[in-house]
Design an enzyme around this catalytic site. Structure first.
Site, PDB file in Angstrom:
ATOM      1  N   SER A 113      45.429 -24.086  14.231  1.00 53.00           N
ATOM      2  CA  SER A 113      46.077 -24.984  15.184  1.00 53.00           C
ATOM      3  C   SER A 113      47.581 -24.697  15.193  1.00 53.00           C
ATOM      4  CB  SER A 113      45.799 -26.434  14.806  1.00 53.00           C
ATOM      5  OG  SER A 113      44.431 -26.712  14.985  1.00 53.00           O
ATOM      6  N   GLY A 114      48.295 -25.371  16.081  1.00 51.50           N
ATOM      7  CA  GLY A 114      49.733 -25.135  16.198  1.00 51.50           C
ATOM      8  C   GLY A 114      50.081 -24.171  17.315  1.00 51.50           C
ATOM      9  N   HIS A 115      49.041 -23.651  18.008  1.00 58.27           N
ATOM     10  CA  HIS A 115      49.272 -22.716  19.112  1.00 58.27           C
ATOM     11  C   HIS A 115      48.984 -23.369  20.461  1.00 58.27           C
ATOM     12  CE1 HIS A 115      49.379 -19.831  15.934  1.00 58.27           C
ATOM     13  NE2 HIS A 115      48.095 -19.950  15.657  1.00 58.27           N
TER      14      HIS A 115
ATOM     15  N   LYS B 118      41.178 -13.330  17.632  1.00 56.37           N
ATOM     16  CA  LYS B 118      42.498 -12.701  17.533  1.00 56.37           C
ATOM     17  C   LYS B 118      42.561 -11.923  16.218  1.00 56.37           C
ATOM     18  CE  LYS B 118      44.950 -16.530  18.013  1.00 56.37           C
ATOM     19  NZ  LYS B 118      43.760 -17.407  17.831  1.00 56.37           N
TER      20      LYS B 118
ATOM     21  N   HIS C 146      52.398 -17.093  14.344  1.00 53.12           N
ATOM     22  CA  HIS C 146      52.178 -17.974  13.202  1.00 53.12           C
ATOM     23  C   HIS C 146      53.484 -18.343  12.526  1.00 53.12           C
ATOM     24  CE1 HIS C 146      48.279 -16.174  13.931  1.00 53.12           C
ATOM     25  NE2 HIS C 146      47.787 -17.288  13.468  1.00 53.12           N
TER      26      HIS C 146
END
Ligand code: ADP
Ligand code: ADP
Ligand code: MG
Ligand code: MG
Ligand code: MG
Ligand code: MG
Lengths: 211, 335, 335, 211
Positions: free
Chosen positions: B57-59, B107, B221
């Site tokens: 997460s975080g994207h 990815k 990231h």
């Protein structure tokens, strides 16, 4: 002889150690990765401790396999499948016996290392956990083969892991996230090799404490 | 531990946010809390190839924001910047399979690849056809057989849209996977960071970037880039990005391009459009035609200030698939 | 002067970014460089009431991102955080008038109000019917006849969409202006900042907000809020926002709401969705029904970390207008 | 008697003064507004200087009107229409004459102030440019009526503007952006009052220099 309690204690020791070094592992991973290694390892081994607490009557092999499965299902990232497969494969190597001896331990750790290499394809010098795990397993096997008592053999294995860990500093990473940094990965200690050294030290304490 | 974040408990962040996604987009998707998945309400559809993706997460909006109609059937959300676990991908695969098989868009990060691989193996054991395609479009990383290879970044968004349209029109498993591969082959990306970001669990910026410097060749990231350089003007940075992407992609002369100028999460739109104009000027000077474009923050690193450029060489076929209707929280047109 | 920005010359930023908007959305709009306007390609349409808005730049996608079909006919872009000048609004008014008159949607700031007023007066002199509506939905500012009154914030986005749909279906000037007024009356907003932002021309953050504190009751110009407070959890902040908005709006019991959770530019989506879930939980507990929602960064303050909540009490009529097709760079559905 | 050159010089003086104090005005506006006042005033008066440079044969009234129009068309924000209307109305008050005397100057400034109040509806004590402009105009009128020579009268007017400017510090803003801050606007000097004081000082220098 070692038994199920050895596995449980070892996992508890690891959980304590990675929690204690959580921020340090984060910091190492932030330098050449994404800063989550301390979080991943803590989340994973906390889950392992919880899982094993439900499962007290298993054989050592079953417990180690369960630990591996739990890591796979709770960590994610690179370290989850790698350490998860390692422990699972190690557990399978221990078989169904209620106890295991020094030779069987070596066999299990050898199998664990093989699982990491099979999955991650890292070789010595790629700046990964293999750089700590490989010398640790090699040293343990040599010492056990030479008849060294296990606590001493494990102390030397742990020292070998730490030597390997420190030897990752000057290396340029060729596997994992750190490889994206190219030459900038040089000069930093690999987080996975560092947690690996903690894991071997935890085993040493486990065995020393039970003797 | 005070961060500049709207946050309760960092350990609950992902789940709490996914609750919000479900509440805001309940017409399109549902949240499977146990497996931490967003699943399209239209899945499974009998006979349709399903597409899933996932990652740390975080994207956001990647990947959950692309679940709906004409794109992904499900997205697996890991913890922040940490690949999801195989159980999630397996659960997603089972939930969306309509008998025609499932494409995994992965990815290229060691963690993502290993976790997806384990899930695909288990799915195969259970009799589901899975084709996994690994995206690796980031030209900042020198490709090599002996390293982890290139990272998967912006082209993932384009592949999800384009292959999602192919699946929607009824292409079979091999064809849909082939389109993902084609997009990956004909797209390249390059990213720049002007600030670090702060993962909620650690509460500290991943790196310390003094004002006046930039990280060149970053992934998604929050990791540092290939090198640090003095902050250039928008014009200089655009030059750097276009040169890196085009020299590697080598589009046919006069080719039609899809230009995707992506914000990393903390860069305002006004700057993204400025960068788009700079990029565009260079591409058209080099004789290319930007026939499709996407400007916005679609594959991000939390609140990082920065941008990435992805260029895809379009064919008539991929252009048509790009234009096909899509209805997801983050991309919508034609419906 | 190094900022963490993609930037060439701060004085050229707005123009350079608008070039990018035009390049990326040439199907929808064109850029009038002389007057610094974005004008819909579908304007003027004979007999259709036209809608224009405008304000300082730095709030993107507001307003230029809402120019297209079913929303604004033109947007006037001032310098960053500075109202445009009357010449721009006059030029926009002339460019989009289709004989049925032009609605000016003006956010309540002294500068915006005065500049729009001058333009409206001149347009009237030239024989164009103009109805200006001033938006003032920000409950952080205590309303008073003796002050500048409340600020216009998030409700502006909703008014542009809803009134844009009314104009598209053929409502007359008084009706379209009436709908803007209705939205303004039935909507309230409240904002929180977790960081300042840095206007490119000065190169310095407007205020200095230590980590662990927040600005409560902010507008959209990067100005400090009504008060500073220790940073709360997402849950506490949601409580604060909902209480501020609902106690002022006083929706009918069980009312249908449009809930707009807006990011200020530097807040990642994962946090916005978390906040949306928190807000939603409180509203539904209070017996309201969120029948429509919008989550994202639509009215921003450059790269400020923060969020605002706008709640609009919906009627069947405004719900239908919200659902009507729209095609703009930043909002699109049904087409 | 004053003439077109007086207007041009005054505008040049203002442009120089707001440029010199640009960062200070930004800083004042950042504290209780949005930090652009220094940028707005600089952009505006630079544009005025450029516009007047094209227009050298106008009457003083025409030049001042042009200056006002230029501000309206180039500044935006609150200060653009306010100062723009002020100068436009001042220019109209000067009429078509090629020269103007002290009384006419007072009349023009009085008209300028009226334009600001008409448009912005601020009263004394609202913490706006009116707090500097109003006492400056009142002082100038009183002094000129009492027969004080213009340079001295303007010095006193400028002092009155500065007193008014400083007097904004303890006030709570009731107009403009600063009013959104409520009590937090107390303790800060109003940026518009500050630039107003600069504008009056610039006029003093202009007249002193020409005598
Ligand atoms: N291919 C690989 N083989 C062995 N170990 C690897 C490999 N890739 C990464 N690692 C190890 O994983 C560690 C990083 O783990 P972690 O931070 O938890 O996962 P991630 O990189 O996905 O964030 C590295 O420090 C390295 O030791
Ligand atoms: N209604 C008003 N009447 C008189 N002066 C005002 C009024 N509103 C604002 N001002 C003046 O304008 C100044 C701010 O100008 P500026 O920063 O250029 O515009 P903005 O507030 O639009 O950013 C304030 O300091 C104040 O002196
Ligand atoms: Mg990591
Ligand atoms: Mg990770
Ligand atoms: Mg302003
Ligand atoms: Mg200002």
């Amino acid at each position: 002889m070692m038994d199920a309690a050895t596995i449980t204690t070892w996992m508890n020791e690891i959980a304590g150690a990675v929690r204690a070094e959580r921020d340090y592992l984060i910091q190492l991973d932030a330098a050449i990765g994404d800063g989550d290694h301390g979080i991943n390892m803590t989340r994973g081994f906390d889950a392992v401790v919880r899982a094993l607490a439900q499962e007290e009557d298993g054989t050592p092999g079953k417990l180690l396999t369960l630990a591996g499965k739990t890591l796979v299902s709770s960590v994610g990232g690179a370290s989850g499948p790698l350490w998860g497969s390692a422990l699972r494969r190690g557990g399978r190597a221990l078989g169904d016996a209620p106890t295991f001896d020094d030779g069987k331990l070596v066999e299990a750790l050898q199998a664990a290392l093989a699982a990491v290499v099979d999955l991650g394809a890292a070789v010595l010098g790629d700046k990964t956990m293999v750089d700590a795990m490989d010398p640790a397993v090699a040293t343990l096997r040599r010492e056990v083969d030479a008849g060294t008592v296990l606590p001493v053999a494990l102390r030397r294995a742990a020292e070998a892991a730490e030597v390997g860990m420190r030897a990752t500093i000057p290396l340029q990473a060729r596997k994992g996230r750190a490889s994206y940094l190219g030459e900038r990965s040089i000069g930093h200690q690999d987080p996975g090799a560092t947690s690996t050294a903690l894991i071997v030290r935890a085993l040493e304490r486990t065995v020393a404490g039970s003797q | 531990m005070a961060m500049r974040k709207f946050l309760n408990d960092p350990e609950q962040l992902v789940k709490e946010a996914l609750v919000g996604v479900e509440l805001a987009h309940s017409d399109l998707l549902r949240f499977d809390r146990e497996n931490q998945l967003l699943i399209s309400k239209s899945a499974p559809r009998q006979g349709k190839v399903a597409l899933i993706s996932g990652g740390g997460s975080g994207h956001e909006p990647l990947h959950g924001g692309f679940v709906g109609v004409g794109m992904l059937d499900a997205a697996c959300a890991g913890e922040v910047f940490t690949s999801p676990v195989p159980d999630q991908m397996l659960a997603a695969t089972k939930a969306v399979d309509g008998g025609a098989g499932v494409v995994h868009i992965v990815k290229n990060y060691t963690g993502d690849v290993l976790n997806f691989k384990m899930a695909a193996d288990e799915a195969a054991d259970e009799g589901i056809k899975v084709e996994a395609v690994v995206m690796d479009d980031d030209v900042a990383v020198q490709d090599s057989l002996y390293t982890a290879g290139r990272r998967g970044v912006g082209a993932t968004v384009l592949a999800e849209k384009i292959a999602g349209a192919a699946a929607a029109r009824g292409d079979d498993l091999a064809a849909v996977a082939g389109i993902v591969r084609h997009v990956n082959e004909r797209a390249r990306s390059f990213g720049i960071a002007l600030s670090s970001c702060t993962p909620p669990a650690s509460g500290k910026p991943i790196f310390d970037l003094p004002e006046g410097e930039m990280e060149v060749g970053i992934g998604i990231h929050g990791e540092p880039g290939r090198r640090r350089a003095p902050l250039g003007t928008a014009s200089e940075i655009a030059e750097l990005m276009v040169e890196a992407v085009i020299s590697d992609l080598k589009p046919a002369s006069g080719a039609n391009l899809l230009v995707f100028l992506n914000g990393m999460g903390g860069t305002p739109q006004i700057e993204l459009y400025l960068m788009f104009a700079e990029v565009e000027a260079r591409l058209s000077k080099a004789g290319y035609k930007t026939t499709r474009s996407l400007v916005g923050s679609y594959i991000t690193s939390l609140e990082m200030a920065g941008a990435s450029l992805t260029v895809l060489e379009l064919s008539d076929a991929t252009t048509a698939l790009w234009d096909a209707p899509v209805n997801t929280p983050a991309l919508r047109w034609g419906v």
